[in-house]
Enzyme design. Structure first.
Site, PDB file in Angstrom:
ATOM      1  N   HIS A  33       0.833  -1.068  -0.035  1.00 55.86           N
ATOM      2  CA  HIS A  33       0.094  -0.104   0.086  1.00 55.86           C
ATOM      3  C   HIS A  33       0.709   0.944  -0.088  1.00 55.86           C
ATOM      4  CE1 HIS A  33      -3.607  -2.409   0.658  1.00 55.86           C
ATOM      5  NE2 HIS A  33      -3.128  -2.961   1.732  1.00 55.86           N
ATOM      6  N   ARG A  51      -2.391  18.756   1.897  1.00 54.23           N
ATOM      7  CA  ARG A  51      -1.093  19.211   2.058  1.00 54.23           C
ATOM      8  C   ARG A  51      -0.422  18.879   0.577  1.00 54.23           C
ATOM      9  NH1 ARG A  51       1.159  14.180   1.603  1.00 54.23           N
ATOM     10  NH2 ARG A  51      -0.029  12.392   2.720  1.00 54.23           N
TER      11      ARG A  51
END
Length: 308
Positions: free
Chosen positions: A218, A274
């Site tokens: 992942h 972000r």
């Protein structure tokens, strides 16, 4: 106008932000732990402020110490980079409350997108409340997490309760929040993300797609932009959904909206509030400096002013 920026980070991203600041004639302030006293980001900044201690929990994750450092060094703005406190709404508020410019989205936007369940609600997506055989396979995910932690694929209904319990425990340990949810598991989907920029005047732009489907545990291994082989209609849909997500929380600055794409459909995953590690891929393709865009947007400029 921003004249001095404290970079609340270390390593590559701190050096990356400082480079753009130098190009714009903006003074830079670094913070460093004792272990990083001789690190490149501390040595090349105009000013470096020591955060006593070695562990991140005692240094880079101490928002109160970082705000004090910014004020003591005469900075007028704080850039969080990525990681550490970059998606911490409390830190963003503390920066603003101190009279400093926060180079990032509003704290309310960070909070709204921090929970995957809340983010999906904002996009009109309801989690599976009761899983049946017809829903299988499903994915159990941590509401507050990432990186594959608190995540389980469930293919048998008999395994669901056990996997929910295991995911809750892992999520609580990793993120301090044991909330999990279930959603349909998209088999063989591609992981595609859209870079967005938004100014303080309500304008939101989508700056293309990045494909990050090649992953290990992942974690992204390769990013490719634009995402190859997407039909024009699907690309337009991804852009529209990303802009919609940003508008839903009155977003400001640079952010990334992530999707799974399968069967000609886009499935919203989450929004990263972000700058991402992968942002240089978009910069290389579009010829844009996203850090410069963040700084100029935080100074009140419009996207049109950026000349992109």
């Amino acid at each position: 106008m921003i004249t001095s920026v404290l970079v609340a980070n270390r390593g590559e991203i701190a050096c990356r932000i400082a480079r753009t600041c130098r190009e714009l004639g903006i003074r830079t302030v670094a913070v460093h732990s004792d272990a990083d006293a001789n690190a490149l980001h501390a040595r090349t900044a105009d000013t470096a402020v020591r955060l006593p201690g070695a562990a991140p929990a005692d240094t880079y994750l101490r928002g109160d110490l970082i705000v004090k450092a910014a004020l003591a060094a005469g900075a007028d703005a704080v850039h969080p980079g990525y990681g550490f406190l970059s998606e911490n709404a409390g830190f963003a508020r503390a920066v603003r409350d101190a009279g400093l410019v926060w180079i990032g989205p509003p704290p309310e936007a960070i909070e709204a997108m921090a929970s995957k369940t809340r983010a999906k609600e904002l996009m009109g997506i309801e989690p599976l409340r009761e899983v049946t055989e017809a829903d299988l396979p499903v994915l159990v995910k941590a509401a507050a997490g990432g990186g594959g932690r608190g995540m389980r694929v469930v293919r048998r209904l008999a395994d669901l309760d056990g996997e929910l319990a295991a995911a809750r425990a892992e999520a609580a340990s990793a993120f301090g929040d044991g909330e999990v949810f279930t959603e349909p598991y998209v088999e063989g989907g591609r992981h595609v993300e859209v870079q967005v920029l938004a100014d303080t005047h309500g304008t939101v732009w989508a700056l293309g797609t990045r494909d990050c489907s090649l992953q290990r545990r992942h974690q992204k291994v390769i990013e490719e932009a634009p995402a190859p082989g997407l039909p024009a209609r699907l690309t337009e849909e991804l852009h529209a959904l990303a802009v919609r997500a940003a508008r839903a929380v009155s977003y400001v600055g640079a952010g990334t909206v992530e999707f799974l794409v399968a069967g000609g459909r886009a499935h919203f995953l989450e929004m990263n509030t972000r700058l991402q590690v992968e942002h240089p891929v978009t910069e290389a393709v579009f010829g844009v400096d996203l850090v410069q865009a963040q700084l100029r947007i935080a100074s009140g400029e419009t996207l049109a002013d950026l000349g992109l």
